[in-house]
Design a protein around this motif. Structure first.
Motif, PDB file in Angstrom:
ATOM      1  N   ASP A 138      -0.041  11.515   4.257  1.00 46.05           N
ATOM      2  CA  ASP A 138       0.118  10.074   4.075  1.00 46.05           C
ATOM      3  C   ASP A 138       0.393   9.389   5.404  1.00 46.05           C
ATOM      4  OD1 ASP A 138       0.153   7.794   2.431  1.00 46.05           O
ATOM      5  OD2 ASP A 138       2.334   7.804   2.364  1.00 46.05           O
ATOM      6  N   LEU A 145      -1.874   6.436   7.186  1.00 46.96           N
ATOM      7  CA  LEU A 145      -1.313   5.156   7.624  1.00 46.96           C
ATOM      8  C   LEU A 145      -1.522   4.939   9.115  1.00 46.96           C
ATOM      9  CD1 LEU A 145       2.022   5.077   5.580  1.00 46.96           C
ATOM     10  CD2 LEU A 145      -0.023   3.692   5.207  1.00 46.96           C
ATOM     11  N   SER A 183      -7.708   5.292   3.071  1.00 44.72           N
ATOM     12  CA  SER A 183      -7.238   4.535   1.904  1.00 44.72           C
ATOM     13  C   SER A 183      -7.166   5.426   0.671  1.00 44.72           C
ATOM     14  CB  SER A 183      -8.166   3.349   1.643  1.00 44.72           C
ATOM     15  OG  SER A 183      -9.465   3.774   1.265  1.00 44.72           O
ATOM     16  N   HIS A 235      -4.101   7.696   1.120  1.00 41.28           N
ATOM     17  CA  HIS A 235      -2.860   6.952   0.910  1.00 41.28           C
ATOM     18  C   HIS A 235      -2.680   6.560  -0.552  1.00 41.28           C
ATOM     19  CE1 HIS A 235       0.539   4.419   1.764  1.00 41.28           C
ATOM     20  NE2 HIS A 235      -0.094   3.334   1.368  1.00 41.28           N
ATOM     21  N   CYS A 236      -3.788   6.322  -1.261  1.00 44.27           N
ATOM     22  CA  CYS A 236      -3.688   5.975  -2.680  1.00 44.27           C
ATOM     23  C   CYS A 236      -3.049   7.108  -3.483  1.00 44.27           C
ATOM     24  CB  CYS A 236      -5.074   5.639  -3.236  1.00 44.27           C
ATOM     25  SG  CYS A 236      -5.083   5.098  -4.954  1.00 44.27           S
ATOM     26  N   PHE A 237      -3.289   8.359  -3.066  1.00 40.96           N
ATOM     27  CA  PHE A 237      -2.687   9.514  -3.728  1.00 40.96           C
ATOM     28  C   PHE A 237      -1.352   9.901  -3.078  1.00 40.96           C
ATOM     29  CE2 PHE A 237      -7.067   9.862  -5.059  1.00 40.96           C
ATOM     30  CZ  PHE A 237      -6.981  10.328  -6.359  1.00 40.96           C
ATOM     31  N   ASN A 238      -0.837   9.040  -2.197  1.00 37.98           N
ATOM     32  CA  ASN A 238       0.430   9.306  -1.494  1.00 37.98           C
ATOM     33  C   ASN A 238       0.406  10.640  -0.749  1.00 37.98           C
ATOM     34  OD1 ASN A 238       1.834   6.903  -2.323  1.00 37.98           O
ATOM     35  ND2 ASN A 238       2.060   7.828  -4.349  1.00 37.98           N
ATOM     36  N   TYR A 291       2.087  -3.461  -2.115  1.00 36.66           N
ATOM     37  CA  TYR A 291       1.189  -2.622  -2.917  1.00 36.66           C
ATOM     38  C   TYR A 291       0.115  -1.998  -2.017  1.00 36.66           C
ATOM     39  CZ  TYR A 291       3.282  -5.762  -6.353  1.00 36.66           C
ATOM     40  OH  TYR A 291       4.164  -6.497  -7.100  1.00 36.66           O
ATOM     41  N   SER A 292       0.546  -1.340  -0.960  1.00 38.00           N
ATOM     42  CA  SER A 292      -0.409  -0.822   0.016  1.00 38.00           C
ATOM     43  C   SER A 292      -1.327   0.230  -0.587  1.00 38.00           C
ATOM     44  CB  SER A 292       0.343  -0.238   1.219  1.00 38.00           C
ATOM     45  OG  SER A 292       1.197   0.835   0.808  1.00 38.00           O
ATOM     46  N   GLU A 293      -0.821   1.061  -1.519  1.00 38.45           N
ATOM     47  CA  GLU A 293      -1.659   2.117  -2.091  1.00 38.45           C
ATOM     48  C   GLU A 293      -2.878   1.542  -2.791  1.00 38.45           C
ATOM     49  OE1 GLU A 293       1.498   1.702  -2.746  1.00 38.45           O
ATOM     50  OE2 GLU A 293       2.638   3.498  -2.192  1.00 38.45           O
ATOM     51  N   TYR A 294      -2.687   0.402  -3.457  1.00 37.71           N
ATOM     52  CA  TYR A 294      -3.797  -0.184  -4.218  1.00 37.71           C
ATOM     53  C   TYR A 294      -4.609  -1.158  -3.367  1.00 37.71           C
ATOM     54  CZ  TYR A 294      -0.599   1.591  -7.760  1.00 37.71           C
ATOM     55  OH  TYR A 294       0.242   2.398  -8.479  1.00 37.71           O
ATOM     56  N   ILE A 322      -7.122   0.622  -0.785  1.00 37.90           N
ATOM     57  CA  ILE A 322      -8.319   1.223  -1.362  1.00 37.90           C
ATOM     58  C   ILE A 322      -9.239   0.162  -1.944  1.00 37.90           C
ATOM     59  CG2 ILE A 322      -7.403   1.631  -3.690  1.00 37.90           C
ATOM     60  CD1 ILE A 322      -8.805   4.390  -3.555  1.00 37.90           C
TER      61      ILE A 322
END
Length: 287
Positions: free
Chosen positions: A59, A63, A184, A187-190, A250-253, A256
Motif C-alpha cells: 500500500d 501511494l 490505484s 491501494h483499493c485492496f489496501n 475516500y482515497s481507496e475508492y 481507482i
C-alpha cells in the motif's frame, strides 16, 4: 538599445531587453523531478519488503507512485510558468518517469499480483501464472518506455481518432496514468495481495491492456486547458478543494475511479469515433 540587440540580447514586444530567469530558478522544477525519482525508489523498496503478512508495504508503494504522479505534473507546469524549460530538464524528467512509472509499478504489479500467490493443488499452474506475470509486467515496462520515447521525438502528434479542434490531446495513454491504474488497484485492496488464480488472470489482462493503451495512437484528454487564470478561478479552486477532500477521505475508492475512468474515457472516445465514421460511410454510400 542597438548595442544590446547587437550583442544578442533578446527583446520583448515593447523593445526592452527581455529578462531571463536566474540560474537558481532552473533548479526548482528539477527538485520536483528529484522528488519523483525519490518516490519511485521508495516504491521499489516497499514492494520488495511487502508480503502476505505485511501488506502495508504494498500500500505504501502504491501511494508513493500516486504522489509521484503529482510531482510529475508539477515539474513541467512550474518550468513553463517560470520560463525555465531546458533540454536537461526534459531528459531528466523522462529518465525519472521510466524509473517511477515504469520499473516501480511493474515490479509492484508482479510481486503483489503474482509472486504472493499461495501454493495450489496444481503447482504447475502457479508456475505458469508466475511466468506469464513476469512477461506481462515486462511488456508494461517496455510499452511505457516506448511511450516516453515517442512523446520526446514527436512534433505535434495527431491521434487516429481526432477530437474537438483547438483542444489538446495525448496520443496514447501517458505513462503516469498507466502507473496510476496499477497503484490505484493495489491501494483499493489496501495492499492485500491477490490470492486466487482467477483474480491473477484478470490482473494479467488489465496490465496487458494498459500497456497496449500506452503505445496506441488513441486520444486521451490532456487537461492542459485547465488553468487557475480563467474567468472563474473561484469555481476551479472550489472544485479542486472538493476533489482533494474526497481523495483524503475516500482515497481507496476515488483513486481507482479516477484511474479506471481515465482509461475507459480513452476507450470510449475510440469507439465513439469508429461508430461515427461508420455512420458517415453508410450515409455516403446510401446517397
Amino acid at each position: 538599445m542597438a548595442s544590446l540587440a547587437s550583442e544578442g540580447t533578446q527583446m520583448d514586444e515593447s523593445g526592452r531587453p527581455r529578462r531571463h530567469p536566474s540560474r537558481g530558478m532552473y533548479v526548482l522544477p528539477s527538485l520536483f523531478t528529484a522528488g519523483n525519482i525519490a518516490a519511485g525508489f521508495y516504491a521499489i523498496t516497499q514492494s520488495v519488503q511487502g508480503s502476505v503478512g505485511e501488506p502495508v508495504h504494498f500500500d505504501h508503494a502504491a501511494l508513493a507512485i500516486g504522489f509521484a504522479i503529482l510531482f510529475d505534473g508539477l515539474d513541467g507546469r512550474i518550468a513553463r510558468m517560470t520560463n525555465t524549460t531546458s533540454d536537461f530538464g526534459k531528459e531528466l524528467d523522462s529518465l525519472a518517469d521510466v524509473v517511477t512509472f515504469g520499473v516501480a509499478p511493474s515490479l509492484l504489479a508482479y510481486i503483489w499480483g503474482f509472486r504472493m500467490l499461495p501454493l495450489m493443488e496444481h503447482p504447475g499452474l502457479r508456475d505458469q501464472i508466475l511466468h506469464l506475470g513476469v512477461f506481462v509486467c515486462f511488456v508494461f515496462l517496455i510499452c511505457g518506455a516506448c511511450r516516453l520515447a515517442r512523446f520526446n521525438i514527436s512534433v505535434n502528434p495527431q491521434p487516429r481518432n481526432p477530437g474537438r479542434p483547438g483542444r489538446k490531446y495525448f496520443v496514447g495513454m501517458p505513462i503516469p496514468a498507466g502507473a496510476g491504474v496499477i497503484c490505484s488497484v493495489v491501494h483499493c485492496f489496501n495492499g492485500s495481495p491477490i490470492n486466487r488464480p482467477a483474480m491473477a488472470f484478470l490482473w494479467l489482462g488489465l496490465i496487458a491492456f494498459t500497456g497496449f493503451l500506452m503505445v496506441s495512437s488513441w486520444r486521451f484528454w490532456s487537461g492542459k486547458e485547465i488553468s487557475l487564470g480563467n474567468r472563474h478561478p473561484f469555481q476551479m479552486v472550489a472544485v479542486v478543494g472538493v476533489l482533494i477532500a474526497l481523495l483524503w477521505l475516500y482515497s481507496e475508492y476515488m483513486l481507482i475511479i479516477l484511474a479506471l475512468g481515465y482509461l475507459v474515457s480513452g476507450v470510449m472516445a475510440r469507439l465513439a469515433y469508429s461508430w461515427s465514421r461508420e455512420r458517415r460511410q453508410h450515409s455516403t454510400e446510401a446517397s
